[in-house]
Design an enzyme around this catalytic site. Structure first.
Site, mmCIF file in Angstrom:
data_model
loop_
_atom_site.group_PDB
_atom_site.id
_atom_site.type_symbol
_atom_site.label_atom_id
_atom_site.label_comp_id
_atom_site.label_asym_id
_atom_site.label_seq_id
_atom_site.Cartn_x
_atom_site.Cartn_y
_atom_site.Cartn_z
ATOM 1 N N ARG A 1 28.223 44.947 39.599
ATOM 2 C CA ARG A 1 28.000 44.467 40.969
ATOM 3 C C ARG A 1 28.670 43.105 41.129
ATOM 4 O O ARG A 1 28.806 42.369 40.148
ATOM 5 C CB ARG A 1 26.496 44.345 41.240
ATOM 6 C CG ARG A 1 25.822 45.685 41.426
ATOM 7 C CD ARG A 1 24.341 45.588 41.186
ATOM 8 N NE ARG A 1 24.073 45.269 39.783
ATOM 9 C CZ ARG A 1 22.872 45.213 39.243
ATOM 10 N NH1 ARG A 1 21.811 45.451 39.980
ATOM 11 N NH2 ARG A 1 22.719 44.926 37.966
ATOM 12 N N SER B 1 17.054 47.549 40.166
ATOM 13 C CA SER B 1 15.714 48.119 39.953
ATOM 14 C C SER B 1 14.651 47.050 40.142
ATOM 15 O O SER B 1 13.583 47.313 40.697
ATOM 16 C CB SER B 1 15.602 48.706 38.545
ATOM 17 O OG SER B 1 16.488 49.769 38.377
ATOM 18 N N LYS C 1 12.079 43.638 29.217
ATOM 19 C CA LYS C 1 11.798 43.575 30.656
ATOM 20 C C LYS C 1 10.372 44.028 30.886
ATOM 21 O O LYS C 1 9.818 44.780 30.078
ATOM 22 C CB LYS C 1 12.727 44.533 31.422
ATOM 23 C CG LYS C 1 14.162 44.077 31.502
ATOM 24 C CD LYS C 1 14.965 45.008 32.377
ATOM 25 C CE LYS C 1 16.400 44.517 32.517
ATOM 26 N NZ LYS C 1 17.225 45.405 33.299
ATOM 27 N N HIS D 1 22.575 53.390 40.416
ATOM 28 C CA HIS D 1 22.799 53.994 39.098
ATOM 29 C C HIS D 1 23.394 55.403 39.244
ATOM 30 O O HIS D 1 24.314 55.787 38.525
ATOM 31 C CB HIS D 1 21.470 54.144 38.340
ATOM 32 C CG HIS D 1 20.829 52.874 37.901
ATOM 33 N ND1 HIS D 1 19.518 52.581 38.182
ATOM 34 C CD2 HIS D 1 21.305 51.819 37.173
ATOM 35 C CE1 HIS D 1 19.205 51.409 37.640
ATOM 36 N NE2 HIS D 1 20.266 50.922 37.034
HETATM 37 P P1 ADP Z 1 20.223 46.984 31.910
HETATM 38 O O1 ADP Z 1 18.823 46.620 31.515
HETATM 39 O O2 ADP Z 1 21.068 47.458 30.780
HETATM 40 O O3 ADP Z 1 20.920 45.971 32.812
HETATM 41 P P2 ADP Z 1 19.899 48.591 34.266
HETATM 42 O O4 ADP Z 1 19.087 49.813 34.376
HETATM 43 O O5 ADP Z 1 19.446 47.404 35.051
HETATM 44 O O6 ADP Z 1 20.006 48.301 32.751
HETATM 45 O O7 ADP Z 1 21.406 48.901 34.644
HETATM 46 C C1 ADP Z 1 22.190 49.810 33.889
HETATM 47 C C2 ADP Z 1 23.634 49.655 34.314
HETATM 48 O O8 ADP Z 1 23.770 50.030 35.685
HETATM 49 C C3 ADP Z 1 24.178 48.236 34.212
HETATM 50 O O9 ADP Z 1 25.545 48.301 33.858
HETATM 51 C C4 ADP Z 1 24.026 47.703 35.620
HETATM 52 O O10 ADP Z 1 24.949 46.674 35.885
HETATM 53 C C5 ADP Z 1 24.338 48.956 36.406
HETATM 54 N N1 ADP Z 1 23.741 48.932 37.740
HETATM 55 C C6 ADP Z 1 22.491 48.591 38.082
HETATM 56 N N2 ADP Z 1 22.309 48.657 39.417
HETATM 57 C C7 ADP Z 1 23.508 49.053 39.930
HETATM 58 C C8 ADP Z 1 23.997 49.279 41.258
HETATM 59 N N3 ADP Z 1 23.225 49.078 42.335
HETATM 60 N N4 ADP Z 1 25.275 49.693 41.412
HETATM 61 C C9 ADP Z 1 26.062 49.857 40.327
HETATM 62 N N5 ADP Z 1 25.684 49.650 39.056
HETATM 63 C C10 ADP Z 1 24.415 49.236 38.852
#
Ligand code: ADP
Length: 161
Positions: free
Chosen positions: A90, A128, A41, A17
């Site tokens: 990803r 996460s 979630k 992130h």
């Molecule tokens: P959501 O519940 O909206 O998916 P996340 O916190 O899981 O929220 O992710 C927020 C954003 O960050 C999303 O666009 C997700 O694809 C991106 N993201 C999550 N992990 C990574 C990573 N390792 N590298 C790049 N982008 C990521």
């Protein structure tokens, strides 16, 4: 001034992130990491904790702010006058969901665009949820998250025991 929001659950914020937020901060005047209050979630951290951990992780980034929001992302983007919604992509896992969401968001607010940044190769398989699962089972994954998150995780795991 071009403002972008970077919305997500951030439960907790990971290095993946952070990489996206910092790269977006080079493209926009201001990036607002926007912690979604009520994702569907199983959360480990409260909204307050997720915001605080993200804030501590970007203290050295002058044009990144952190807030939380509820409701539609596009409504929040409009409220802040954001021109773009930043998301991270990803390989394999994210494209279809992000594509559908981007089209829907564009329909709702035509003057706000979704900007997807490709995940850096070293964070392609970092999420996460996987991070939390391995951490709960005692795996050493501290180097996958910013330092404040690693510290908070240790405390959280003790209280969850
Ligand atoms: P959501 O519940 O909206 O998916 P996340 O916190 O899981 O929220 O992710 C927020 C954003 O960050 C999303 O666009 C997700 O694809 C991106 N993201 C999550 N992990 C990574 C990573 N390792 N590298 C790049 N982008 C990521």
């Amino acid at each position: 001034m071009t403002v972008a929001i970077y919305p997500g659950s951030f439960d907790p914020i990971t290095n993946g992130h952070l990489d996206i937020a910092c790269r977006a901060a080079r493209l926009f005047d201001k990036v607002i990491i926007s912690v979604y209050d009520t994702p569907a979630k199983n959360l480990m951290f409260s909204t307050k904790e997720r915001v605080e951990l993200a804030r501590q992780s970007v203290v050295d980034q002058p044009n990144i702010e952190v807030t939380s929001f509820t409701g539609l992302t596009v409504d929040y983007a409009r409220k802040l006058g954001a021109r773009a919604i930043v998301r991270g992509l990803r390989a394999m896992t994210d494209f279809e969901n992000e594509f559908a969401m981007a089209i829907m968001n564009k329909k709702l607010v035509p003057d706000c665009d979704v900007v997807c940044l490709m995940a850096s190769w070293k964070y392609q398989f970092l999420s996460s949820s996987l991070f939390k699962e391995v951490a709960r089972l005692g795996g050493d994954v501290e180097d996958l998250v910013p330092k404040p998150v690693a510290a908070a995780l240790k405390e959280k795991l003790v209280t969850l025991e």
